[in-house]
Design a protein around this motif. Structure first.
Motif, short mmCIF file in Angstrom:
data_model
loop_
_atom_site.label_atom_id
_atom_site.label_comp_id
_atom_site.label_asym_id
_atom_site.label_seq_id
_atom_site.Cartn_x
_atom_site.Cartn_y
_atom_site.Cartn_z
N LEU A 35 -7.06 9.66 4.70
CA LEU A 35 -6.25 8.73 5.48
C LEU A 35 -4.77 9.13 5.43
CD1 LEU A 35 -5.88 6.14 7.15
CD2 LEU A 35 -5.82 4.88 4.98
N LEU A 36 -4.29 9.46 4.25
CA LEU A 36 -2.89 9.88 4.11
C LEU A 36 -2.60 11.12 4.96
CD1 LEU A 36 -2.31 9.34 0.30
CD2 LEU A 36 -1.12 8.17 2.17
N LEU A 37 -3.51 12.07 4.95
CA LEU A 37 -3.32 13.28 5.75
C LEU A 37 -3.28 12.95 7.24
CD1 LEU A 37 -5.58 15.81 3.82
CD2 LEU A 37 -3.07 15.78 3.93
N LEU A 87 2.43 1.66 7.14
CA LEU A 87 1.13 1.87 6.47
C LEU A 87 1.22 3.05 5.52
CD1 LEU A 87 -1.86 1.31 6.01
CD2 LEU A 87 -2.35 2.58 8.12
N LEU A 88 1.84 4.14 5.96
CA LEU A 88 1.99 5.31 5.10
C LEU A 88 2.80 4.98 3.85
CD1 LEU A 88 1.37 8.32 4.76
CD2 LEU A 88 3.44 8.81 6.06
N ASN A 89 3.91 4.28 4.03
CA ASN A 89 4.73 3.90 2.87
C ASN A 89 3.95 3.03 1.88
OD1 ASN A 89 6.94 5.26 3.87
ND2 ASN A 89 7.93 3.45 4.71
N ALA A 90 3.17 2.09 2.40
CA ALA A 90 2.36 1.23 1.52
C ALA A 90 1.33 2.05 0.75
CB ALA A 90 1.69 0.13 2.34
N LEU A 91 0.76 3.04 1.41
CA LEU A 91 -0.27 3.87 0.77
C LEU A 91 0.32 4.86 -0.24
CD1 LEU A 91 -2.54 4.55 3.84
CD2 LEU A 91 -3.17 3.25 1.79
N LEU A 92 1.60 5.17 -0.10
CA LEU A 92 2.22 6.15 -1.00
C LEU A 92 2.76 5.53 -2.29
CD1 LEU A 92 4.00 8.51 1.55
CD2 LEU A 92 2.00 9.01 0.13
N VAL A 102 -7.93 0.30 -0.69
CA VAL A 102 -8.78 1.21 0.07
C VAL A 102 -9.80 1.87 -0.86
CG1 VAL A 102 -8.85 3.32 1.46
CG2 VAL A 102 -7.04 1.63 1.85
N LYS A 103 -9.33 2.35 -2.02
CA LYS A 103 -10.26 2.97 -2.98
C LYS A 103 -11.32 1.97 -3.43
CE LYS A 103 -6.75 4.86 -5.36
NZ LYS A 103 -6.03 5.47 -6.47
N LEU A 104 -10.90 0.77 -3.74
CA LEU A 104 -11.82 -0.25 -4.24
C LEU A 104 -12.87 -0.61 -3.19
CD1 LEU A 104 -12.37 -2.08 -6.66
CD2 LEU A 104 -10.81 -3.74 -5.67
N MET A 105 -12.45 -0.82 -1.96
CA MET A 105 -13.41 -1.16 -0.91
C MET A 105 -14.38 0.00 -0.67
SD MET A 105 -11.34 -3.42 1.91
CE MET A 105 -9.83 -2.43 1.93
N SER A 106 -13.85 1.21 -0.59
CA SER A 106 -14.70 2.37 -0.38
C SER A 106 -15.73 2.51 -1.50
CB SER A 106 -13.83 3.64 -0.28
OG SER A 106 -14.64 4.77 -0.13
N ALA A 137 0.35 -5.76 1.61
CA ALA A 137 1.15 -4.60 1.19
C ALA A 137 1.81 -3.93 2.39
CB ALA A 137 0.28 -3.61 0.44
N VAL A 138 1.07 -3.82 3.49
CA VAL A 138 1.66 -3.22 4.70
C VAL A 138 2.72 -4.16 5.27
CG1 VAL A 138 1.20 -2.40 7.04
CG2 VAL A 138 -0.42 -1.89 5.19
#
Length: 142
Positions: A35-37, A87-92, A102-106, A137-138
């Motif tokens: 997703l980050l990529l 979204l990118l900033n929240a994920l970083l 995202v990791k937890l849900m996956s 977070a977003v």
């Protein structure tokens, strides 16, 4: 005193469980990394107001907000005025709510599929809570 055979059996069971657990954790990390990529190739100013983040056991991607959520998937609407950079900033954020969610849900979707369970975003709080945390977070980045 335990026999050598029982110790060997216990270590095999423990390592099999740990191996499966590790595989699911690594797969969940890969979902976030992919997703980050993808987001890094997005226009940072792309408006995500009418978009949602789709998360499953093996992927996370942006989809239209009206995309229906099926079992063992989540479709998290992006906040009003959110852009790709938000979204990118929240994920970083290291150990922040968004990447953990995202990791937890996956991870939980993969475990549910393996166990033959069906998790629904609006019915199971083990999915609903991380979805809300990701949305917030977003929104905090907007």
């Amino acid at each position: 005193m335990a026999s050598k055979q029982s110790k060997t059996s216990a270590s095999k069971i423990g390592s099999a469980f740990d191996e499966e657990h590790c595989r699911r954790r690594l797969a969940a990390i890969a979902v976030v990394a992919e997703l980050l990529l993808r987001l890094q190739h997005e226009d940072p100013d792309r408006d995500l107001t009418e978009m949602a983040l789709f998360v499953s056991a093996d992927q996370a991607r942006l989809v239209p907000k009206d995309t229906a959520s099926k079992h063992n998937t989540a479709v998290i609407p992006m906040p009003a005025r959110a852009c790709a950079r938000h979204l990118l900033n929240a994920l970083l954020v290291d150990d922040g709510d968004a990447p953990i969610a995202v990791k937890l849900m996956s991870y939980r979707f993969a475990a549910a599929a393996r166990e033959g369970k069906r998790l629904e975003m609006y019915e199971h709080e083990e999915i609903g809570r991380p979805a809300v945390a990701l949305h917030l977070a977003v929104r905090s980045e907007v």
